[in-house]
Design a protein around this motif. Sequence first.
Motif, short mmCIF file in Angstrom:
data_model
loop_
_atom_site.label_atom_id
_atom_site.label_comp_id
_atom_site.label_asym_id
_atom_site.label_seq_id
_atom_site.Cartn_x
_atom_site.Cartn_y
_atom_site.Cartn_z
N MET A 114 0.83 -1.20 0.00
CA MET A 114 0.00 0.00 0.00
C MET A 114 0.87 1.25 0.00
N ILE A 115 0.44 2.25 -0.74
CA ILE A 115 1.09 3.55 -0.72
C ILE A 115 0.85 4.20 0.64
N LYS A 116 1.92 4.72 1.25
CA LYS A 116 1.80 5.46 2.49
C LYS A 116 2.56 6.77 2.35
N GLY A 117 1.81 7.86 2.39
CA GLY A 117 2.43 9.17 2.43
C GLY A 117 2.46 9.68 3.85
N ARG A 118 3.08 10.85 4.03
CA ARG A 118 3.10 11.41 5.38
C ARG A 118 3.27 12.91 5.31
N PHE A 119 2.82 13.56 6.37
CA PHE A 119 3.05 14.99 6.57
C PHE A 119 3.76 15.10 7.90
N ALA A 120 4.88 15.82 7.93
CA ALA A 120 5.72 15.83 9.13
C ALA A 120 6.11 17.25 9.51
N PRO A 121 5.18 18.04 10.05
CA PRO A 121 5.47 19.42 10.41
C PRO A 121 6.20 19.53 11.74
N SER A 122 6.92 20.63 11.91
CA SER A 122 7.57 20.95 13.18
C SER A 122 6.68 21.94 13.93
N PRO A 123 6.33 21.66 15.17
CA PRO A 123 5.43 22.55 15.93
C PRO A 123 6.18 23.71 16.57
N THR A 124 6.78 24.55 15.71
CA THR A 124 7.54 25.69 16.20
C THR A 124 6.85 27.01 15.89
N GLY A 125 5.63 26.94 15.44
CA GLY A 125 4.84 28.12 15.10
C GLY A 125 3.58 27.68 14.39
N ARG A 126 2.71 28.63 14.08
CA ARG A 126 1.47 28.31 13.37
C ARG A 126 1.80 27.94 11.92
N MET A 127 1.09 27.00 11.35
CA MET A 127 1.29 26.65 9.95
C MET A 127 0.99 27.85 9.06
N HIS A 128 1.72 27.91 7.93
CA HIS A 128 1.50 28.98 6.96
C HIS A 128 1.10 28.37 5.62
N LEU A 129 0.89 29.23 4.65
CA LEU A 129 0.37 28.78 3.35
C LEU A 129 1.27 27.73 2.70
N GLY A 130 2.59 27.87 2.84
CA GLY A 130 3.51 26.89 2.27
C GLY A 130 3.35 25.52 2.89
N ASN A 131 3.13 25.46 4.22
CA ASN A 131 2.88 24.19 4.88
C ASN A 131 1.60 23.54 4.37
N LEU A 132 0.56 24.35 4.20
CA LEU A 132 -0.73 23.83 3.74
C LEU A 132 -0.63 23.30 2.33
N TYR A 133 0.11 23.99 1.50
CA TYR A 133 0.33 23.58 0.11
C TYR A 133 1.01 22.22 0.06
N CYS A 134 2.04 22.03 0.88
CA CYS A 134 2.74 20.74 0.93
C CYS A 134 1.81 19.65 1.48
N ALA A 135 1.06 19.98 2.53
CA ALA A 135 0.15 19.00 3.12
C ALA A 135 -0.91 18.56 2.11
N LEU A 136 -1.48 19.52 1.40
CA LEU A 136 -2.53 19.20 0.44
C LEU A 136 -2.01 18.28 -0.66
N LEU A 137 -0.86 18.59 -1.25
CA LEU A 137 -0.35 17.77 -2.34
C LEU A 137 0.12 16.40 -1.85
N SER A 138 0.65 16.36 -0.65
CA SER A 138 1.03 15.07 -0.08
C SER A 138 -0.21 14.20 0.14
N TRP A 139 -1.26 14.81 0.69
CA TRP A 139 -2.52 14.09 0.94
C TRP A 139 -3.13 13.61 -0.38
N LEU A 140 -3.18 14.49 -1.38
CA LEU A 140 -3.75 14.12 -2.67
C LEU A 140 -2.96 13.00 -3.34
N SER A 141 -1.62 13.08 -3.26
CA SER A 141 -0.79 12.07 -3.90
C SER A 141 -1.06 10.69 -3.31
N ALA A 142 -1.12 10.59 -2.00
CA ALA A 142 -1.35 9.29 -1.37
C ALA A 142 -2.78 8.81 -1.55
#
Length: 293
Positions: free
Chosen positions: A1-29
Amino acid sequence: MIKGRFAPSPTGRMHLGNLYCALLSWLSAKSKGGEWLLRIEDLDPARSRKEYADLLMEDLVWLGLEWDGEPVWQSQRSDIYEHYFRQLQQRGLTYPCYCTRADLLATQAPHESDGRVVYAGTCRHLPPQPGRRGAIRLIVPDRDILFTDGHYGDFAVNLAHQVGDFVIRRKDGAWAYQLAVVIDDALMGVTEIVRGRDLLLSSPQQLYVAELLGFPPSQFIHLPLLCNRAGQRLSKRDESLDMAHLRQCCNARQLVGRLAFLAGLAPAPDAIGAKDLLSGFSWQRVPSEDIIL
């Protein structure tokens, strides 16, 4: 099975770049019928905050990007990292380094655009220094690491000449990104890693660590960066684009639609849900050049 992941660092609030990466990672998997895992990369105790982790999970759910299984917290996995670190150490593949340059960003995802310095091996042949504590570096061979990125194609990186011996444990004992992320991806069964193209040069380092530890390699898929008008990669310093502001000025479908448009997945920045993008998702539609906001 394909397994993707999102691995943010909790050092501040997420910004648009984080969301962009999360969305494409989620869509890809998810477009391949796979799973999407969440890992909280809270390696750095001085900068990581539980409240930021709670907020980023809430923001992901608000966007419709729900993960599979329980989140993995790196701060709870020190014994696991220690086990594999000892394997490398016992094989004579590490040495203490007393230089001060590379351990500054060792617990964070490194960025090629920040001015990477190839370590010259200054401390590799130093005699033991009793009572003196240094960062621990992994010795790299003078050979090319070959890999095919899922978006940018074939790469060959010479570890000795383009990377140098790199830190796997900081002077203060904290685990470095390049070691922890490899161990976690392998043990979590991650098969594809979607992230910004500024991390391309981290891929051969991580492939080498995986090779040494006997882990199968993951597929890397790198993204063009979201940049401001000055051409600089978006970061948590761009407060006008963090989630606290974004959630005040638009709803989840509007934000997903804007990101889909920037990523080449929609003809216009119209409101749309993440699940509505699954059927038309393709990496061939995503641009290779950085995206200027």
